[in-house]
Design an enzyme around this catalytic site. Sequence first.
Site, short mmCIF file in Angstrom:
data_model
loop_
_atom_site.label_atom_id
_atom_site.label_comp_id
_atom_site.label_asym_id
_atom_site.label_seq_id
_atom_site.Cartn_x
_atom_site.Cartn_y
_atom_site.Cartn_z
N TYR A 185 18.52 4.12 9.05
CA TYR A 185 17.89 3.60 7.83
C TYR A 185 18.96 3.09 6.86
O TYR A 185 18.86 1.98 6.32
CB TYR A 185 17.05 4.71 7.20
CG TYR A 185 16.50 4.40 5.83
CD1 TYR A 185 15.48 3.47 5.66
CD2 TYR A 185 16.99 5.06 4.69
CE1 TYR A 185 14.97 3.21 4.39
CE2 TYR A 185 16.48 4.80 3.43
CZ TYR A 185 15.46 3.87 3.29
OH TYR A 185 14.95 3.61 2.03
N ASP A 192 0.01 -5.92 3.24
CA ASP A 192 0.54 -4.79 4.00
C ASP A 192 0.11 -4.99 5.45
O ASP A 192 -0.86 -5.73 5.72
CB ASP A 192 0.00 -3.46 3.46
CG ASP A 192 0.90 -2.27 3.81
OD1 ASP A 192 1.58 -1.75 2.90
OD2 ASP A 192 0.92 -1.86 4.99
N ILE A 193 0.78 -4.33 6.38
CA ILE A 193 0.36 -4.39 7.78
C ILE A 193 -0.90 -3.56 7.99
O ILE A 193 -1.67 -3.78 8.91
CB ILE A 193 1.50 -3.94 8.73
CG1 ILE A 193 1.26 -4.43 10.15
CG2 ILE A 193 1.71 -2.43 8.68
CD1 ILE A 193 2.48 -4.31 11.05
N ARG A 194 -1.11 -2.59 7.09
CA ARG A 194 -2.32 -1.75 7.15
C ARG A 194 -3.41 -2.39 6.31
O ARG A 194 -3.12 -3.03 5.31
CB ARG A 194 -2.07 -0.37 6.53
CG ARG A 194 -1.10 0.49 7.27
CD ARG A 194 -1.01 1.86 6.63
NE ARG A 194 -0.15 1.91 5.47
CZ ARG A 194 -0.41 2.58 4.36
NH1 ARG A 194 -1.57 3.22 4.21
NH2 ARG A 194 0.45 2.61 3.35
N LEU A 219 0.83 -1.22 0.00
CA LEU A 219 0.00 0.00 0.00
C LEU A 219 0.86 1.26 0.00
O LEU A 219 0.34 2.37 0.03
CB LEU A 219 -0.93 0.02 1.22
CG LEU A 219 -1.89 -1.15 1.38
CD1 LEU A 219 -2.86 -0.90 2.54
CD2 LEU A 219 -2.69 -1.41 0.10
N LYS A 271 19.86 -0.77 5.31
CA LYS A 271 19.94 -1.11 3.89
C LYS A 271 21.27 -1.81 3.57
O LYS A 271 21.31 -2.72 2.75
CB LYS A 271 19.75 0.16 3.03
CG LYS A 271 18.34 0.70 3.10
CD LYS A 271 17.37 -0.29 2.48
CE LYS A 271 15.92 0.07 2.66
NZ LYS A 271 15.00 -0.94 2.14
P1 NAD Z 1 6.35 3.36 1.90
O1 NAD Z 1 6.67 3.88 3.26
O2 NAD Z 1 5.59 4.23 0.99
O3 NAD Z 1 5.61 1.96 2.02
C1 NAD Z 1 6.04 0.97 2.92
C2 NAD Z 1 4.84 0.13 3.29
O4 NAD Z 1 5.27 -0.84 4.23
C3 NAD Z 1 3.71 0.93 3.97
O5 NAD Z 1 2.49 0.75 3.25
C4 NAD Z 1 3.61 0.32 5.37
O6 NAD Z 1 2.29 0.22 5.86
C5 NAD Z 1 4.23 -1.05 5.16
N1 NAD Z 1 4.77 -1.64 6.38
C6 NAD Z 1 5.43 -1.02 7.39
N2 NAD Z 1 5.74 -1.91 8.35
C7 NAD Z 1 5.28 -3.11 7.94
C8 NAD Z 1 5.28 -4.42 8.49
N3 NAD Z 1 5.83 -4.69 9.69
N4 NAD Z 1 4.72 -5.44 7.78
C9 NAD Z 1 4.15 -5.19 6.57
N5 NAD Z 1 4.08 -3.97 6.02
C10 NAD Z 1 4.65 -2.94 6.70
O7 NAD Z 1 7.76 2.93 1.24
P2 NAD Z 1 8.12 2.87 -0.31
O8 NAD Z 1 8.56 4.22 -0.72
O9 NAD Z 1 7.07 2.20 -1.08
O10 NAD Z 1 9.44 1.98 -0.23
C11 NAD Z 1 9.44 0.58 -0.47
C12 NAD Z 1 10.87 0.08 -0.36
O11 NAD Z 1 11.71 0.78 -1.29
C13 NAD Z 1 11.52 0.27 1.02
O12 NAD Z 1 12.39 -0.80 1.26
C14 NAD Z 1 12.32 1.53 0.84
O13 NAD Z 1 13.41 1.58 1.72
C15 NAD Z 1 12.79 1.39 -0.59
N6 NAD Z 1 13.15 2.67 -1.20
C16 NAD Z 1 12.20 3.60 -1.49
C17 NAD Z 1 12.57 4.80 -2.07
C18 NAD Z 1 11.56 5.86 -2.42
O14 NAD Z 1 11.95 6.98 -2.83
N7 NAD Z 1 10.26 5.58 -2.32
C19 NAD Z 1 13.92 5.07 -2.33
C20 NAD Z 1 14.88 4.11 -1.97
C21 NAD Z 1 14.48 2.89 -1.43
C1 AKB Z 2 14.24 8.17 1.69
O1 AKB Z 2 14.39 9.38 1.42
O2 AKB Z 2 14.30 7.70 2.83
C2 AKB Z 2 14.03 7.23 0.53
C3 AKB Z 2 15.35 6.69 0.08
C4 AKB Z 2 16.18 7.48 -0.84
O3 AKB Z 2 15.73 5.62 0.49
N1 AKB Z 2 13.33 7.90 -0.49
#
Ligand code: NAD
Ligand code: AKB
Length: 318
Positions: A146, A39-41, A15, A150
């Site tokens: 964070y 998702d957890i939500r 989500l 990673k």
């Molecule tokens: P987000 O925060 O939008 O979504 C994460 C989802 O994980 C949320 O819907 C949340 O409800 C769910 N969640 C949290 N704890 C949980 C649990 N215990 N069990 C199940 N679900 C749980 O994050 P995103 O932007 O979609 O990122 C997804 C992945 O990509 C992450 O690993 C993030 O580190 C990585 N990432 C994202 C970006 C970015 O710019 N969006 C950049 C680099 C890396």
């Molecule tokens: C954040 O800003 O935490 C993420 C990422 C670059 O991992 N978008």
Amino acid sequence: MSDPLGDSVLVTGALGQIGTDLVDALREKHGKSSVIASDIRDDQGHPSANEGPFVVLDVLDTDSITKICKDEGIGTVYHLAALLSATGEKNPDLCRKVNVGGTVSILEAAKQCSLRVYSPSSIAVFGPDSPKHAPQVTDLNPTTVYGETKVTGEALALEYRRNYGVDARGIRYPGLVSYKAPAGGGTTDYAVDIFHSAINDGHYDCFVRSDTRLPMLYMEDAIRATISLMDAPSDTLGKSRAGYNIDCLSFSAKELADSISKRVNNFTCDYVPDVRQEYADSWPDSIDGSIAKMEWGWSPEFGLEEMVDAMLDGLSGN
Ligand code: NAD
Ligand code: AKB
């Protein structure tokens, strides 16, 4: 590791910002009923939940993950559940628990159920001592919790491959810019929030300085990169398989605001840095994606101007 159990796909954290676009793309590719969003939500109004199968699932619950994978014939898991940098620095213990613990749960399930795994990394693996144009291979000394999670996630993926033959892959995503879902509590969120504020208020108070330059990518490119990496034959992928740098954009907050100003009349932006400036300053300006290009042929399609057009069109419903 024997052949994967099945053809179905499980997405954790479905989500969130990436899950919203990725579930859609995977359902297009594999068919709606073959992609289980989780998702957890619980949010039945969300497209990942109401346009195909959805289960409430905590990624720390390995038994439930394993049961779903066995019952539903899952062959591949896209593991997106995590806490991002800004939320993670406010809740370091929870960040470690969810990001590292969740990755271990998924890799354990992969070991038991012969799953392939996609587990994203981030440009947050780099620290202030990394070159500002970050190479694939360099010392990784992040200063955020964070970022540490990673680095650990990449190491775990390689360890499960070495010891148990688990095929786990990942990309060090840059900041991702998209319009279908809000950004999820990261440092790069300003590059998403600015569009909403430009359209709704004509003004944005940006939480990083105007000269803050970070690696970024439009979501359509990020989804294409993710699916391309998972489609690549395993024997073409080398030591970077758990965390590829990929070629992407690199722009400052002011360059982004200026590009929006060209399209949104009277848009103004002020720069009011907060604690997230520190996290942004510890990350590179740009990254070298030549190994991803060589091993699985990655190159992005959206430049800054194309991305700004696509975001404004998407948010205006065009
Ligand atoms: P987000 O925060 O939008 O979504 C994460 C989802 O994980 C949320 O819907 C949340 O409800 C769910 N969640 C949290 N704890 C949980 C649990 N215990 N069990 C199940 N679900 C749980 O994050 P995103 O932007 O979609 O990122 C997804 C992945 O990509 C992450 O690993 C993030 O580190 C990585 N990432 C994202 C970006 C970015 O710019 N969006 C950049 C680099 C890396
Ligand atoms: C954040 O800003 O935490 C993420 C990422 C670059 O991992 N978008």
